[in-house]
Enzyme design. Sequence first.
Site, PDB file in Angstrom:
ATOM      1  CG  ASP A   1      -1.504  -1.763   1.219  1.00 22.89           C
ATOM      2  OD1 ASP A   1      -2.366  -1.560  -0.197  1.00 22.89           O
ATOM      3  OD2 ASP A   1      -2.046  -2.242   2.230  1.00 22.89           O
TER       4      ASP A   1
ATOM      5  CE  LYS B   1       2.439  -2.077  -4.416  1.00 21.19           C
ATOM      6  NZ  LYS B   1       1.594  -2.021  -3.133  1.00 21.19           N
TER       7      LYS B   1
ATOM      8  N   GLY C   1      -4.607  -4.023  -3.880  1.00 19.63           N
ATOM      9  CA  GLY C   1      -6.155  -3.471  -3.999  1.00 19.63           C
ATOM     10  C   GLY C   1      -4.732  -2.184  -4.496  1.00 19.63           C
ATOM     11  CG  HIS C   2      -1.854  -1.824  -7.624  1.00 16.04           C
ATOM     12  ND1 HIS C   2      -1.141  -2.759  -7.758  1.00 16.04           N
ATOM     13  CD2 HIS C   2      -1.030  -2.659  -5.721  1.00 16.04           C
ATOM     14  CE1 HIS C   2      -0.239  -3.530  -7.398  1.00 16.04           C
ATOM     15  NE2 HIS C   2      -0.777  -3.614  -6.105  1.00 16.04           N
TER      16      HIS C   2
ATOM     17  CD  GLN D   1       0.797  -8.095  -3.020  1.00 16.64           C
ATOM     18  OE1 GLN D   1       2.090  -9.515  -3.305  1.00 16.64           O
ATOM     19  NE2 GLN D   1      -0.077  -8.679  -2.688  1.00 16.64           N
TER      20      GLN D   1
HETATM   21  P1  GDP Z   1      -0.985   0.330  -3.455  1.00 16.21           P
HETATM   22  O1  GDP Z   1      -1.338  -1.137  -2.649  1.00 16.21           O
HETATM   23  O2  GDP Z   1       0.638   0.582  -3.427  1.00 16.21           O
HETATM   24  O3  GDP Z   1      -0.876   0.364  -5.083  1.00 16.21           O
HETATM   25  O4  GDP Z   1      -1.370   1.244  -2.506  1.00 16.21           O
HETATM   26  P2  GDP Z   1      -3.356   1.511  -1.428  1.00 16.21           P
HETATM   27  O5  GDP Z   1      -3.949   2.261  -3.303  1.00 16.21           O
HETATM   28  O6  GDP Z   1      -3.229   0.473  -1.992  1.00 16.21           O
HETATM   29  O7  GDP Z   1      -2.981   2.854  -1.083  1.00 16.21           O
HETATM   30  C1  GDP Z   1      -2.754   3.577  -1.426  1.00 16.21           C
HETATM   31  C2  GDP Z   1      -3.186   5.228  -1.751  1.00 16.21           C
HETATM   32  O8  GDP Z   1      -2.855   6.484  -1.429  1.00 16.21           O
HETATM   33  C3  GDP Z   1      -4.838   5.497  -2.413  1.00 16.21           C
HETATM   34  O9  GDP Z   1      -6.003   5.805  -1.745  1.00 16.21           O
HETATM   35  C4  GDP Z   1      -3.778   6.228  -3.166  1.00 16.21           C
HETATM   36  O10 GDP Z   1      -5.215   6.895  -4.004  1.00 16.21           O
HETATM   37  C5  GDP Z   1      -3.379   7.044  -2.262  1.00 16.21           C
HETATM   38  N1  GDP Z   1      -2.244   8.292  -2.695  1.00 16.21           N
HETATM   39  C6  GDP Z   1      -1.527   7.501  -3.760  1.00 16.21           C
HETATM   40  N2  GDP Z   1      -0.201   8.469  -3.229  1.00 16.21           N
HETATM   41  C7  GDP Z   1      -0.603   9.316  -2.632  1.00 16.21           C
HETATM   42  C8  GDP Z   1       0.132  10.545  -2.150  1.00 16.21           C
HETATM   43  O11 GDP Z   1       1.132  10.793  -2.385  1.00 16.21           O
HETATM   44  N3  GDP Z   1      -0.726  11.222  -1.266  1.00 16.21           N
HETATM   45  C9  GDP Z   1      -1.523  10.804  -0.658  1.00 16.21           C
HETATM   46  N4  GDP Z   1      -2.426  12.337   0.605  1.00 16.21           N
HETATM   47  N5  GDP Z   1      -2.538   9.774  -1.167  1.00 16.21           N
HETATM   48  C10 GDP Z   1      -1.929   9.276  -2.063  1.00 16.21           C
HETATM   49  P1  IMO Z   2      -0.922  -4.026  -1.934  1.00 18.64           P
HETATM   50  O1  IMO Z   2      -0.577  -4.810  -3.512  1.00 18.64           O
HETATM   51  C1  IMO Z   2      -1.316  -4.449   1.769  1.00 18.64           C
HETATM   52  C2  IMO Z   2      -0.767  -9.014   3.327  1.00 18.64           C
HETATM   53  C3  IMO Z   2      -2.009  -9.220   4.281  1.00 18.64           C
HETATM   54  C4  IMO Z   2      -1.621 -10.172   5.626  1.00 18.64           C
HETATM   55  C5  IMO Z   2      -0.416 -11.036   4.591  1.00 18.64           C
HETATM   56  C6  IMO Z   2      -0.528 -12.490   3.609  1.00 18.64           C
HETATM   57  O2  IMO Z   2      -2.165  -3.583  -2.412  1.00 18.64           O
HETATM   58  O3  IMO Z   2      -0.033  -3.101  -2.023  1.00 18.64           O
HETATM   59  P2  IMO Z   2      -2.192 -12.627   1.537  1.00 18.64           P
HETATM   60  O4  IMO Z   2      -3.739 -13.097   1.814  1.00 18.64           O
HETATM   61  O5  IMO Z   2      -1.492 -12.556   0.843  1.00 18.64           O
HETATM   62  O6  IMO Z   2      -2.293 -13.946   2.212  1.00 18.64           O
HETATM   63  O7  IMO Z   2      -1.895 -11.944   3.250  1.00 18.64           O
HETATM   64  O8  IMO Z   2      -0.098 -10.082   4.221  1.00 18.64           O
HETATM   65  N1  IMO Z   2      -1.166  -8.345   2.267  1.00 18.64           N
HETATM   66  C7  IMO Z   2      -1.072  -6.853   1.818  1.00 18.64           C
HETATM   67  N2  IMO Z   2      -1.063  -5.969   2.811  1.00 18.64           N
HETATM   68  N3  IMO Z   2      -0.838  -3.779   0.750  1.00 18.64           N
HETATM   69  C8  IMO Z   2      -1.205  -5.187  -0.307  1.00 18.64           C
HETATM   70  O9  IMO Z   2      -0.935  -5.441  -1.802  1.00 18.64           O
HETATM   71  C9  IMO Z   2      -1.685  -6.700   0.872  1.00 18.64           C
HETATM   72  N4  IMO Z   2      -1.104  -8.235   0.674  1.00 18.64           N
HETATM   73  C10 IMO Z   2      -1.481  -9.182   1.463  1.00 18.64           C
HETATM   74  O10 IMO Z   2      -2.720  -8.022   4.340  1.00 18.64           O
HETATM   75  O11 IMO Z   2      -0.873  -9.349   6.391  1.00 18.64           O
HETATM   76 MG    MG Z   3      -2.787  -1.828  -1.893  1.00 19.89          MG
END
Ligand code: GDP
Ligand code: IMO
Ligand code: MG
Length: 424
Positions: free
Chosen positions: A10, A13, A37-38, A222
């Site tokens: 998270d 990415k 979840g991207h 991840q």
């Molecule tokens: P990922 O799994 O690495 O793609 O990240 P996620 O989408 O799960 O979580 C990142 C969250 O931060 C999302 O809600 C993005 O819209 C938000 N986000 C990404 N970059 C920034 C930033 O520079 N500032 C803020 N405030 N939010 C951001």
């Molecule tokens: P993105 O790509 C954050 C964490 C789960 C748990 C561990 C194992 O959005 O960054 P799993 O279901 O993979 O067997 O769970 O890994 N986890 C993540 N945490 N972002 C993710 O993906 C994750 N995918 C798995 O919360 O701790």
């Molecule tokens: Mg994510």
Amino acid sequence: MCVFGAQWGDEGKGKIIDSLAHDADVIVRYQGGSNAGHTVIVGEDKYVLHLIPSGILHKDKVNVIGSGVAIDPLTLLEEIAGLRERGVSVSHENLRIAANAHVIFTHHKRIDGLAERWRGSGRIGTTGRGIGPCYADKAARTGLRICDLLDPDRCRERLMAALAEKNALIENVHGEEPLSLDKELDCYGAVGDSLRPFVGDTGAEVRDAYAAGKHILFEGAQGLMLDLDHGTYPFVTSSSTGVGGVSSGAGFSPRHIERVIGIGKAYCTRVGEGPFPTELTDETGARIQKAGHEFGATTGRPRRAGWFDAVAVRYAFDLCGADGWVVTKLDILSGFETLRVGVAYEIDGETFERYPAHLPSLDGVQVTYEEFPGWQQDIAEVRSWEDLPENARNFVESLEKLVSCPVDLVSVGPDREAMLTRPR
Ligand code: GDP
Ligand code: IMO
Ligand code: MG
């Protein structure tokens, strides 16, 4: 180019890959599954991608789900339908699926949940998406692949064998109702035909594209601290989340990966259980969590929040040979009087500046922090390095030094435009 998460997932990415996809021709997911979840924000629209690469919102790009991805075909078809409903074109021309990727079935998701219940207080806090059980079957050589789904007789035969084993576990160990083969065949029998147009030898397709001079962008899911080999085992996911996963998970020679970019938030978060040395369980942690909207994009669970951990991020960059990195969510740290960064761990009286990957656990870890003066201005609208408050620039420069890797870009908001280049 490979882009990977340098913390516990998270890191943002999705946003960065969407942005880098402008200059790419092919965007390839190489590991993980719908545990990811991207998030990509385009104008007023928010997209959360689980299996489909984060390049899908750009026209004329090829998006590939490589063989290293554990594919839940039901989630994938839902995701395709959801994007199409919103006017995003998804066809066999811009989405390719590896025939040799493994399939997540109902039994994998059931066993994921049952195994967590079995672990009790030792649970991992998985996303419940069947990831671990699917990869376990892949390694045990009992899994089914996408190509098996395309052949009904083969699918029936292999699913029957798999269910015989899994039902014994579900009934005899966990004391739960077994799954019905007929119901599972009803559910999964038809998906092969729906996926068929997208399926191919994606390894060859990616290699051919590279040979033709196309720009390939590998999208990690991840983060490195959740890597099966190098993360905080056993509190990890079941795949190779770093650049090491690209070769096996996409069928692409590591010799051809020309640039490696890490993504790290200006602080840290973690979802699920497991060690998190710089975690803040006080009101500062709650403040970061609230300001950063730190709730899981896949499960909605609150993310634990803490200060930037330079020990962990330095380790991630070192392991992956990062050429540069992107700091995300710097805007969330506005308004703090003082910022802290973890620079060393102390465990049983021993100090570690390098991540202690050889230890069985991080139990009892104490973190040594460095402090930095914060900035009060909101930086969400800043678009150039020079316009950042001096303390924000100093903070980023300090992070660079602490992790021994230059910052390429700084992200200051969720939108595509909320980004600035770090001049050299
Ligand atoms: P990922 O799994 O690495 O793609 O990240 P996620 O989408 O799960 O979580 C990142 C969250 O931060 C999302 O809600 C993005 O819209 C938000 N986000 C990404 N970059 C920034 C930033 O520079 N500032 C803020 N405030 N939010 C951001
Ligand atoms: P993105 O790509 C954050 C964490 C789960 C748990 C561990 C194992 O959005 O960054 P799993 O279901 O993979 O067997 O769970 O890994 N986890 C993540 N945490 N972002 C993710 O993906 C994750 N995918 C798995 O919360 O701790
Ligand atoms: Mg994510």
